[in-house]
Design a protein around this motif. Structure first.
Motif, PDB file in Angstrom:
ATOM      1  N   ALA A  67       0.849  -1.196   0.000  1.00  0.00           N
ATOM      2  CA  ALA A  67       0.000   0.000   0.000  1.00  0.00           C
ATOM      3  C   ALA A  67       0.877   1.236   0.000  1.00  0.00           C
ATOM      4  CB  ALA A  67      -0.926   0.010   1.218  1.00  0.00           C
ATOM      5  N   VAL A  68       0.358   2.295  -0.629  1.00  0.00           N
ATOM      6  CA  VAL A  68       1.043   3.592  -0.686  1.00  0.00           C
ATOM      7  C   VAL A  68       0.068   4.660  -0.214  1.00  0.00           C
ATOM      8  CG1 VAL A  68       2.179   5.295  -2.160  1.00  0.00           C
ATOM      9  CG2 VAL A  68       2.507   2.870  -2.595  1.00  0.00           C
ATOM     10  N   ASP A  69       0.540   5.535   0.656  1.00  0.00           N
ATOM     11  CA  ASP A  69      -0.295   6.644   1.134  1.00  0.00           C
ATOM     12  C   ASP A  69       0.587   7.889   1.203  1.00  0.00           C
ATOM     13  OD1 ASP A  69      -2.190   8.277   2.158  1.00  0.00           O
ATOM     14  OD2 ASP A  69      -2.323   7.325   4.128  1.00  0.00           O
ATOM     15  N   LEU A  70       0.489   8.725   0.169  1.00  0.00           N
ATOM     16  CA  LEU A  70       1.315   9.932   0.087  1.00  0.00           C
ATOM     17  C   LEU A  70       0.502  11.126   0.573  1.00  0.00           C
ATOM     18  CD1 LEU A  70       2.966   9.399  -3.418  1.00  0.00           C
ATOM     19  CD2 LEU A  70       3.956   8.916  -1.167  1.00  0.00           C
ATOM     20  N   LYS A  71       1.061  11.853   1.543  1.00  0.00           N
ATOM     21  CA  LYS A  71       0.423  13.044   2.093  1.00  0.00           C
ATOM     22  C   LYS A  71       1.181  14.291   1.620  1.00  0.00           C
ATOM     23  CE  LYS A  71      -2.302  10.597   4.895  1.00  0.00           C
ATOM     24  NZ  LYS A  71      -3.769  10.522   4.721  1.00  0.00           N
ATOM     25  N   ARG A  72       0.439  15.261   1.093  1.00  0.00           N
ATOM     26  CA  ARG A  72       1.011  16.534   0.646  1.00  0.00           C
ATOM     27  C   ARG A  72       2.229  16.295  -0.258  1.00  0.00           C
ATOM     28  NH1 ARG A  72      -1.004  20.844   2.501  1.00  0.00           N
ATOM     29  NH2 ARG A  72       0.836  22.092   2.025  1.00  0.00           N
ATOM     30  N   GLY A  88      -3.887   0.821  -2.621  1.00  0.00           N
ATOM     31  CA  GLY A  88      -3.632  -0.330  -1.779  1.00  0.00           C
ATOM     32  C   GLY A  88      -4.497  -0.246  -0.538  1.00  0.00           C
ATOM     33  N   GLY A  89      -4.492  -1.274   0.259  1.00  0.00           N
ATOM     34  CA  GLY A  89      -5.321  -1.261   1.456  1.00  0.00           C
ATOM     35  C   GLY A  89      -6.763  -1.547   1.100  1.00  0.00           C
ATOM     36  N   ASP A  90      -7.629  -0.527   1.188  1.00  0.00           N
ATOM     37  CA  ASP A  90      -9.056  -0.722   0.916  1.00  0.00           C
ATOM     38  C   ASP A  90      -9.343  -0.902  -0.569  1.00  0.00           C
ATOM     39  OD1 ASP A  90      -9.527  -0.451   3.602  1.00  0.00           O
ATOM     40  OD2 ASP A  90      -9.947   1.709   3.480  1.00  0.00           O
ATOM     41  N   TYR A  91      -8.512  -0.409  -1.420  1.00  0.00           N
ATOM     42  CA  TYR A  91      -8.735  -0.557  -2.863  1.00  0.00           C
ATOM     43  C   TYR A  91      -7.386  -0.732  -3.555  1.00  0.00           C
ATOM     44  CZ  TYR A  91      -7.740   4.446  -2.425  1.00  0.00           C
ATOM     45  OH  TYR A  91      -7.177   5.659  -2.094  1.00  0.00           O
ATOM     46  N   ASP A  92      -7.406  -1.549  -4.628  1.00  0.00           N
ATOM     47  CA  ASP A  92      -6.170  -1.825  -5.360  1.00  0.00           C
ATOM     48  C   ASP A  92      -6.115  -1.108  -6.697  1.00  0.00           C
ATOM     49  OD1 ASP A  92      -7.855  -3.273  -7.044  1.00  0.00           O
ATOM     50  OD2 ASP A  92      -7.450  -5.169  -6.034  1.00  0.00           O
ATOM     51  N   THR A  93      -7.189  -0.390  -7.045  1.00  0.00           N
ATOM     52  CA  THR A  93      -7.233   0.316  -8.328  1.00  0.00           C
ATOM     53  C   THR A  93      -7.783   1.715  -8.102  1.00  0.00           C
ATOM     54  OG1 THR A  93      -7.593  -1.757  -9.526  1.00  0.00           O
ATOM     55  CG2 THR A  93      -8.161   0.288 -10.674  1.00  0.00           C
ATOM     56  N   CYS A 116      -2.995  -9.496  -9.624  1.00  0.00           N
ATOM     57  CA  CYS A 116      -2.666  -9.004  -8.272  1.00  0.00           C
ATOM     58  C   CYS A 116      -1.739  -7.796  -8.284  1.00  0.00           C
ATOM     59  CB  CYS A 116      -2.063 -10.125  -7.409  1.00  0.00           C
ATOM     60  SG  CYS A 116      -3.153 -11.548  -7.208  1.00  0.00           S
ATOM     61  N   ALA A 117      -1.790  -7.012  -9.347  1.00  0.00           N
ATOM     62  CA  ALA A 117      -1.005  -5.782  -9.396  1.00  0.00           C
ATOM     63  C   ALA A 117      -1.883  -4.606  -8.964  1.00  0.00           C
ATOM     64  CB  ALA A 117      -0.468  -5.548 -10.797  1.00  0.00           C
ATOM     65  N   LEU A 118      -1.237  -3.553  -8.458  1.00  0.00           N
ATOM     66  CA  LEU A 118      -1.952  -2.324  -8.149  1.00  0.00           C
ATOM     67  C   LEU A 118      -2.001  -1.468  -9.413  1.00  0.00           C
ATOM     68  CD1 LEU A 118      -0.573  -1.294  -4.634  1.00  0.00           C
ATOM     69  CD2 LEU A 118      -2.477  -2.791  -5.196  1.00  0.00           C
ATOM     70  N   VAL A 119      -3.166  -0.831  -9.658  1.00  0.00           N
ATOM     71  CA  VAL A 119      -3.366  -0.099 -10.905  1.00  0.00           C
ATOM     72  C   VAL A 119      -3.849   1.312 -10.592  1.00  0.00           C
ATOM     73  CG1 VAL A 119      -4.583  -0.045 -13.122  1.00  0.00           C
ATOM     74  CG2 VAL A 119      -3.984  -2.238 -12.083  1.00  0.00           C
ATOM     75  N   ALA A 120      -3.250   2.304 -11.277  1.00  0.00           N
ATOM     76  CA  ALA A 120      -3.740   3.681 -11.248  1.00  0.00           C
ATOM     77  C   ALA A 120      -3.866   4.137 -12.693  1.00  0.00           C
ATOM     78  CB  ALA A 120      -2.801   4.586 -10.476  1.00  0.00           C
TER      79      ALA A 120
END
Length: 796
Positions: free
Chosen positions: A300-305, A324-329, A440-444
């Motif tokens: 999971a990735v969580d970038l702030k500011r 990531g975490g609650d959603y993968d896309t 099983c990859a994360l997608v944006a």
């Protein structure tokens, strides 16, 4: 690393970041390390690299940057020296500069007490002070060897200077001679082929015998070495040859010493390069106002500011983006130039930077995981040479990505499905996302298709996001809003730009009712979001105001407690000081009473002694109990009596009785004489003493028998005080107690024994006696009394 991964690094501008890092490096070795930097997969290696950068920033804050200016690659020179070659002066100077740099960097953390992750590298530096100083003393520059390089070289050069002086002296006599100077073209001395000559006119060639070394271009001047200096010039040539041989020997010796230390020097070079690279990362972190994120094992990735490193930190709008975490896309929608692609690149690039041990321009609360691979299909790769349209170029990349993607990968799609029929493109985009999720990859992904918005709303694990757009100003705000799909603003923008309303109405009729309801739902959600943001901003303001008031209250409380502690401490110290004085007085009285006990023969005297001691102890305990109380004793306003000089009063907070010397002043303070002490006390701390009838009778008896008691006390009190061996402060304290005892015993004279010594103690005691009002006079002892070793005191 595969070609696809390398291509993604280039697409995400990772190499541009490495170029920025390279510019912060000083040495070539560090620059090479920067160019070879790649994302790491081991989480402990990444955490160590980030902590090293953090420690370097902290050290730079306190100590400045270490000096790496002298770090140069000397491996080729050392290898040649190890093979028996002789190094040039320039090569040896570079080795010396490297050793000097190693020594200076080694002492960079000498005063640092807190351990860091860089200590291991600093401690591994060895340096070589002996070889460094040897090179510095021997070589002045790349063209000059110092005389101090060896005694033999200094001796040779001294002889050369002497020979040069002789030659010039001889030639000076020739050019200044009236008979010979007329044969010269000019009255100067010059050199040809390293030999001193004079310019002779060609027609007077035979008038100055010697060797001709050169002729001027016109032939009018011959450069002749006079016969008188030929031998001296020959000697200079010999010395020059010796000098060259000695310099060669010195360079050979220094080269051999450098070869002997080759392993240590090369190890220092590698360590200095690594340290230079780490401190370059710290410099880049300062420049980008970056920090170390938390590296998590969760995918999971969580970038702030977060900010893109290429954007101006002052102008860039920070974004919050997570996956990531609650959603993968994550599906990002919004208008063109609204910041969708920048958001996508920021996500990928900051993950690459963190995995490479670089600080990222984001909040320290950010969390980043390590991906096996990061694949990116971003930008228009249309190619005429390869007959590729925009759609074909994108699809070629997507095919390669889908063939490689696995669990633990991050895939970034920009304008997925664009460049073809919207219906087919949207269907392809949904299918590509579903396949990537199955791997099983994360997608944006960024898109303009409303079908993808619906897909994100109806599919678990897929989240919408949008780039905010201000319809009033027709400008994007560049804020990324997660959880809300982007609304199409085409009609609103067209209306503000002046498109006729009839055209807009006809266009709206072309939209299906279902799509219209979808747009209306998005608009309603947008309004609710803005209202919630308004409430949230107000709540944050109130929370900050409450926190500010709380901080002020805590500060005031701490200040009040500190002041209270100070007041209590001062009161406690004053009470202890008064108790010590009372204890000293009591001890003095007890000593006198003990003397009375020993010398009294009658039982009555024994009984009086016990009674006096019990009374004194009781009085002392009472005084101690009163002094330890925190509040002072005072009398009420109704109990305050007018006082005049001569009245007897009780000092409530001192537990003693005294006599009023002066009536109260305007502020209500009264001067009172209590024994030998004169004090100023507030009138509300005094109580007027009213003598009882028994006390008056006792006073009469005291008057009748005072003469007898005075004689008895005087006879039994101490008349001498020995302060030898004491300091001045201790002695003066003893003198005060002794004077008090003498006055209570009604003695007329007393002796203070202080010894002769240096006279300092006698001077301090006699100086102190001058300030005692109960002392009539004092003098040093006479012959038979102790002379200057004692002081005789006479009381009033």
């Amino acid at each position: 690393m595969s070609k696809l991964s390398e291509k993604s690094l280039k697409t995400l501008e990772f190499y541009t970041v490495l170029h920025m890092l390279e510019e912060q490096c000083v040495s070539d070795g560090a620059k090479e390390i920067a160019r070879q930097t790649r994302p790491m997969l081991d989480i402990e290696d990444v955490r160590l690299a980030l902590q090293q950068t953090e420690d370097a920033k902290r050290l730079m804050t306190t100590n400045g940057a270490p000096p790496f200016a002298g770090v140069r690659d000397v491996s080729d020179s050392l290898k040649r020296a190890d093979m028996g070659g002789v190094l040039s002066a320039g090569e040896l100077l570079r080795i010396g500069a490297l050793l000097r740099c190693a020594r200076q960097v080694q002492g960079y953390t000498a005063e640092q007490e807190e351990p860091t992750t860089l200590d291991r590298l600093f401690h591994r530096l060895t340096g070589n002070k002996f070889l460094e100083d040897r090179i510095a003393r021997a070589i002045l520059s790349e063209e000059e060897i110092a005389d101090a390089a060896s005694p033999e070289l200094a001796n040779i050069r001294r002889q050369m200077r002497q020979q040069n002086a002789r030659v010039r002296e001889t030639l000076n006599r020739i050019v200044s001679s009236p008979t010979q100077s007329k044969y010269l073209q000019e009255t100067l001395i010059t050199q040809r082929d390293g030999r001193y000559v004079v310019p002779v006119k060609s027609e007077h060639k035979g008038d100055i015998p010697g060797l001709v070394h050169d002729v001027s271009a016109s032939g009018a001047t011959l450069f002749v070495e006079p016969t008188q200096v030929v031998e001296a010039n020959n000697q200079i040539k010999v010395l020059q040859a010796k000098e060259k041989a000695e310099i060669e020997r010195i360079l050979s010796e220094l080269s051999a010493q450098a070869a002997d230390c080759m392993d240590g020097i090369l190890a220092d070079y590698e360590i200095l390069g690594e340290l230079d690279y780490i401190f370059a990362k710290a410099k880049l972190s300062f420049k980008q106002n970056a920090c170390a994120p938390e590296i998590t094992e969760e995918l999971a990735v969580d970038l702030k500011r977060a900010r893109h490193p290429m954007l101006d930190p002052k102008a860039a709008v920070p974004i919050d983006i997570a996956i990531g975490g609650d959603y993968d896309t994550l599906v990002i929608t919004g208008p063109n130039t609204g910041g969708k692609t920048v958001s996508l690149k920021t996500l990928g690039l900051l993950c690459l930077m963190a995995a490479s041990g670089l600080h990222i321009p984001a909040s320290e609360l950010s969390r980043v995981c390590l991906f096996e691979h990061i694949y990116a299909d971003i930008g228009d790769e249309q190619s005429i040479e390869q007959s590729l349209s925009t759609f074909s170029a994108h699809m070629k990349n997507i095919v390669a990505i889908l063939a490689k993607c696995r669990q633990g990968d991050l895939i970034l799609f920009d304008e997925l499905g664009a460049g073809t029929d919207p219906v087919e493109g949207a269907a392809l985009a949904v299918s590509v996302i579903q396949y990537s999720r199955e791997m099983c990859a994360l997608v944006a992904a960024t898109t303009h298709y409303s079908e993808l918005k619906t897909f994100a709303l109806t599919t678990e694990g897929v989240e919408n996001a949008s780039c905010e757009f201000n319809v009033q100003t027709l400008q994007p705000t560049y804020r990324l809003l997660t959880g809300i799909p982007g609304k199409s603003n085409a009609f609103a923008i067209s209306r503000r730009l002046g498109l006729p309303p009839v055209v807009i109405e006809r266009a709206q009729e072309q939209i299906s009712a279902e799509n219209q309801r979808f747009e209306d739902v998005i608009e309603m959600l947008e309004k609710e979001r803005r209202q919630l943001e308004k409430y949230k901003a107000e709540a944050d303001r109130l929370r900050r105001a409450a926190q500010s008031e709380k901080d002020k209250a805590l500060t005031l409380k701490d200040k009040t407690e500190d002041e209270s502690d100070i007041i209590l401490q001062k009161a406690r110290e004053r009470a202890e000081r008064i108790l010590r004085d009372a204890q000293m007085t009591a001890d003095n009285v007890f000593a006198q009473l003990d003397d009375l006990k020993k010398k009294a023969a009658a039982d009555a005297a024994e009984q009086n002694l016990a009674a006096a001691r019990a009374a004194l102890k009781g009085q002392l305990k009472g005084a101690e109990g009163e002094l330890l109380k925190r509040e002072k004793k005072t009398v009420s306003e109704s109990e305050i009596r007018p006082l005049k000089a001569g009245d007897t009063v009780h000092l409530l907070n001192m537990g003693v009785t005294g006599t009023v010397i002066k009536a109260p002043d305007r502020e209500g303070n009264v001067q009172v004489q209590a024994g030998i002490l004169k004090v100023t006390v507030p009138i509300n701390e005094l109580k007027l003493a009213e003598p009882s009838k028994k006390a008056q009778k006792a006073q009469k008896k005291t008057v009748r028998s005072s003469g007898v008691r005075r004689d008895l006390t005087s006879a039994r009190a101490r008349t001498e005080l020995d302060v030898r061996g004491m300091s001045a402060a201790e002695a003066l304290m003893e003198v005060d107690q002794f004077i008090s005892s003498c006055l209570m015993s009604h003695l007329n004279t007393a002796t203070i024994i202080h010894g002769k010594g240096t006279g300092v103690l006698r001077s301090e005691i006699q100086k102190h006696l001058r300030s005692q009002k109960h002392v009539r006079s004092f003098r040093s002892g006479r012959y038979g009394e102790g002379e200057n070793g004692v002081t005789i005191v006479e009381f009033k």
